[in-house]
Design an enzyme around this catalytic site. Sequence first.
Site, short mmCIF file in Angstrom:
data_model
loop_
_atom_site.label_atom_id
_atom_site.label_comp_id
_atom_site.label_asym_id
_atom_site.label_seq_id
_atom_site.Cartn_x
_atom_site.Cartn_y
_atom_site.Cartn_z
N TYR A 91 7.82 -9.51 7.03
CA TYR A 91 7.43 -8.26 7.92
C TYR A 91 7.13 -7.68 9.04
CZ TYR A 91 8.66 -2.77 8.47
OH TYR A 91 8.66 -1.55 8.96
N SER A 185 7.80 -12.46 1.02
CA SER A 185 7.75 -11.06 1.63
C SER A 185 8.66 -10.71 1.94
CB SER A 185 6.12 -10.80 2.89
OG SER A 185 6.06 -9.58 2.22
N GLN A 186 8.77 -10.24 3.05
CA GLN A 186 10.33 -9.74 3.96
C GLN A 186 11.16 -10.61 3.84
OE1 GLN A 186 11.58 -7.16 7.78
NE2 GLN A 186 10.82 -8.83 7.97
N ASP A 271 -1.29 -8.17 -6.31
CA ASP A 271 -0.26 -8.28 -5.02
C ASP A 271 -0.04 -6.16 -4.79
OD1 ASP A 271 1.31 -8.21 -2.93
OD2 ASP A 271 2.55 -9.53 -3.06
N HIS A 301 -1.27 -10.40 -1.73
CA HIS A 301 -0.22 -10.66 -1.16
C HIS A 301 -0.49 -12.03 -0.56
CE1 HIS A 301 3.95 -9.46 0.05
NE2 HIS A 301 3.58 -9.29 1.26
#
Length: 321
Positions: A91, A185-186, A271, A301
């Site tokens: 992201y 992540s994204q 996370d 994360h």
Amino acid sequence: MAHFDLPLDQLRSYRPDLPVPDDFDDFWARTLSESRAAGWAPRVERVDAGLSLVDVFDVAFAGFGGDAIAAWWQVPVGQEPRAVVVESIGYSGGRGHAHDTGAFPMAGVARLVVDTRGQGWNHGSGGGATPDPYGSGSHAPGVLTRGIESPETYYYRRAYTDAALAVDAARALAPGLPVFVTGGSQGGGLSIAAAALAGDVAGAMPDVPFLCDFPRATTLVDSMPYAEVRTYLAAHRERVDEVYRTLSYFDGAILASRATAPALFSVALMDTVCPPSTVFAAYNAWGGEDRALEVYPFNNHEGGGGHQRAAQLRWLRDRLA
């Protein structure tokens, strides 16, 4: 942050009862069909990245609605690549610089690193090169609520389609080679979408994936980017049902059930950005039986970092043996 989510033994069996829209599969089949009909052959231009072991090409391919999506195509010099890895971005990041090749080309694997439309405002990643030429109504800063009034206008309809059509582009660039998808992540959420929607990928490696189990994620943590939904609903109090209906079309824990390729996930139990239970929701729903999950009990994360990349390289090597 200490452990805040379910205990690990409960996470391993966590399967939320997420509502699936009646037209979920038809929606995605129509979306991909319309965008493929507007498609065109990838455009490729060699660039001087200052590297001697990796050839780099600036690529544009047709994404949602035929929109041009930027990517780097990175190929090891002096050998035919054994496979292709399509890598999506976290992201706010962009595709980065041409010389940011990562480990995959060093392992004899071609890499297509895909820009994310309308993002790239994180200067540490080198910026993005792909606009998102669509407006939207009221939304919180960021893209998580952009166009959220309807699945037709929602930002991630375009981004998920781009991720799926990046697999088509990889096949056009390297016909006959197995195509894997990955990202953190994204990028992990986009790799789940690509594996579910593109069809017949050789494998998926979602790393601490975002965009999974929206009902839990948006009420369990107040960190960004999930907090964008909270911010939006704090202003649009009357739209709660409407928002969660839109998000259900894009939930990685639902899309994962449509993916059948071998998969290697990762999760970090501390996370606070992508809570562990939301990752397990997608992992436990995965439609293929060949799946594995690396668990990092004391990480946030950042997940496994270099340890996870090493695990991915071993996993990829085993599937190409």
